[in-house]
Enzyme design. Structure first.
Site, mmCIF file in Angstrom:
data_model
loop_
_atom_site.group_PDB
_atom_site.id
_atom_site.type_symbol
_atom_site.label_atom_id
_atom_site.label_comp_id
_atom_site.label_asym_id
_atom_site.label_seq_id
_atom_site.Cartn_x
_atom_site.Cartn_y
_atom_site.Cartn_z
ATOM 1 N N ASN A 1 0.888 -1.169 0.000
ATOM 2 C CA ASN A 1 0.000 0.000 0.000
ATOM 3 C C ASN A 1 0.922 1.213 0.000
ATOM 4 O O ASN A 1 1.486 1.567 1.025
ATOM 5 C CB ASN A 1 -0.897 -0.016 1.245
ATOM 6 C CG ASN A 1 -1.724 1.260 1.359
ATOM 7 O OD1 ASN A 1 -1.767 2.074 0.435
ATOM 8 N ND2 ASN A 1 -2.374 1.435 2.503
ATOM 9 N N LYS B 1 0.196 4.202 -0.282
ATOM 10 C CA LYS B 1 -0.428 5.405 0.301
ATOM 11 C C LYS B 1 -0.166 6.591 -0.629
ATOM 12 O O LYS B 1 -0.152 6.416 -1.837
ATOM 13 C CB LYS B 1 0.071 5.614 1.741
ATOM 14 C CG LYS B 1 -0.078 4.329 2.565
ATOM 15 C CD LYS B 1 0.124 4.504 4.042
ATOM 16 C CE LYS B 1 -0.080 3.162 4.752
ATOM 17 N NZ LYS B 1 -0.020 3.241 6.193
ATOM 18 N N HIS C 1 -9.441 1.490 4.609
ATOM 19 C CA HIS C 1 -8.186 1.624 5.350
ATOM 20 C C HIS C 1 -8.399 2.566 6.538
ATOM 21 O O HIS C 1 -9.162 3.521 6.456
ATOM 22 C CB HIS C 1 -7.080 2.164 4.432
ATOM 23 C CG HIS C 1 -5.727 2.060 5.062
ATOM 24 N ND1 HIS C 1 -5.269 2.992 5.967
ATOM 25 C CD2 HIS C 1 -4.771 1.117 4.941
ATOM 26 C CE1 HIS C 1 -4.063 2.619 6.377
ATOM 27 N NE2 HIS C 1 -3.735 1.491 5.779
ATOM 28 N N GLU D 1 -6.697 4.883 7.701
ATOM 29 C CA GLU D 1 -6.422 6.307 7.427
ATOM 30 C C GLU D 1 -7.632 6.974 6.774
ATOM 31 O O GLU D 1 -7.903 8.149 7.007
ATOM 32 C CB GLU D 1 -5.156 6.433 6.559
ATOM 33 C CG GLU D 1 -3.906 6.163 7.395
ATOM 34 C CD GLU D 1 -2.757 5.521 6.642
ATOM 35 O OE1 GLU D 1 -2.727 5.587 5.403
ATOM 36 O OE2 GLU D 1 -1.885 4.942 7.311
ATOM 37 N N GLU E 1 -5.436 -4.736 10.394
ATOM 38 C CA GLU E 1 -4.403 -3.732 10.648
ATOM 39 C C GLU E 1 -4.697 -3.007 11.953
ATOM 40 O O GLU E 1 -5.504 -2.076 11.977
ATOM 41 C CB GLU E 1 -4.375 -2.703 9.511
ATOM 42 C CG GLU E 1 -4.059 -3.291 8.156
ATOM 43 C CD GLU E 1 -3.415 -2.259 7.223
ATOM 44 O OE1 GLU E 1 -2.412 -2.610 6.605
ATOM 45 O OE2 GLU E 1 -3.902 -1.119 7.144
ATOM 46 N N GLY F 1 2.694 2.363 10.766
ATOM 47 C CA GLY F 1 3.666 3.448 10.629
ATOM 48 C C GLY F 1 4.376 3.807 11.922
ATOM 49 O O GLY F 1 5.065 4.823 12.003
ATOM 50 N N SER G 1 3.437 -2.094 10.264
ATOM 51 C CA SER G 1 4.888 -2.199 10.461
ATOM 52 C C SER G 1 5.438 -3.584 10.123
ATOM 53 O O SER G 1 6.395 -4.049 10.744
ATOM 54 C CB SER G 1 5.279 -1.796 11.893
ATOM 55 O OG SER G 1 4.923 -0.449 12.141
#
Ligand code: 13P
Length: 250
Positions: A9, A11, A94, A96, A166, A172, A212
């Site tokens: 991904n 991003k 996702h 985010e 996730e 991250g 991660s």
């Protein structure tokens, strides 16, 4: 046996020129992979990525999809646009997007319905925030997100979906869930899928870990019985790191 799937991904990273460099470096390094290999790139890179990966074992995905066919939805990208550009996968829900762009279980469900209707292969993301894990709410949160995402989806369509677990606190941050934590929660998610669709669909469904995941922890995670691959953020931006992860996913 479930075939592992490793998806990058990217991003909001990589201009078209940078995408070209990364894909050209990556393709020869992953050509003997035994898992499915996907790169989920920004919309503006999809057509180029599809062109560059022709004849390779890399598939191209998007990072979002509109829930409508077409019309007055400024800033959205439709299933038809994604398909014509060459995407075969799409990430939906996702964290985010849930955190920063108002994505809810309802919109995730609408986007998932649209992806399936148009023959795109969805990767649906679920996962708890740090406070939710610390408050013992991991299972409740994952259950609500899975049940919400699959509302009204037939068993035949559900069988085409990949879920990515996730944990938001691991994204991250360099903090990976332990192998056991990831395996346990993914096993729980599979049990929810079993409640919804029965044993056959649940056992066949591929559920990835994301957060991660990198060249150092991939082997431990992939050795877990419930983990069928990874959704990789930061480590998918370097061809050596991503190739290492792909080649470790057997
Ligand atoms: P990182 O691998 O950078 O933690 O990102 C994970 C992720 O969000 C993939 O979708």
């Amino acid at each position: 046996m479930r075939k592992p799937i490793i998806a990058g991904n990217w991003k909001m990273n990589k201009t078209a020129a940078e995408a070209k460099e990364l894909i050209c470096a990556l393709a020869p390094k992953v050509k003997n992979a035994t898992c499915d290999v996907v790169v989920c790139v920004p919309f503006t890179d999809i057509a180029l990525a599809a062109e560059l990966t022709k004849g390779t074992n890399i598939e191209v995905g998007a990072q979002n999809i509109a829930w409508a066919d077409s019309g007055a939805f400024t800033g959205e990208i439709s299933a038809a646009m994604l398909k014509e550009a060459g995407a075969t996968y799409v990430i939906i829900g996702h964290s985010e997007r849930r955190q920063y762009f108002g994505e809810t279980d309802k919109t995730v469900n609408a986007r998932l319905t649209q992806a399936l209707k148009n023959g795109l292969k969805p990767i649906v993301c679920v996962g708890e925030m740090l406070a939710e894990r610390e408050g013992g709410k991991t299972e409740t949160v994952c259950r609500t997100q899975v049940v919400g995402a699959f509302e009204g989806i037939s068993a035949e369509d559900a069988a085409k979906v990949v879920i990515a677990y996730e944990p938001v606190w691991a994204i991250g941050t360099g903090k990976t869930a332990t192998d056991e934590q990831a395996n346990e929660t993914i096993g729980y998610i599979r049990s929810v899928v079993k409640e919804l669709y029965g044993e056959r669909i649940a056992e066949g469904m591929r559920i990835q870990y994301g957060g991660s995941m990198n060249a150092k922890n991939v082997e431990g995670l992939m050795a877990q019985t419930q983990i069928d691959g990874g959704l990789i953020g930061g480590a998918s931006l370097k061809s050596e790191d991503f190739a290492y992860i792909v080649n470790a996913a057997k």
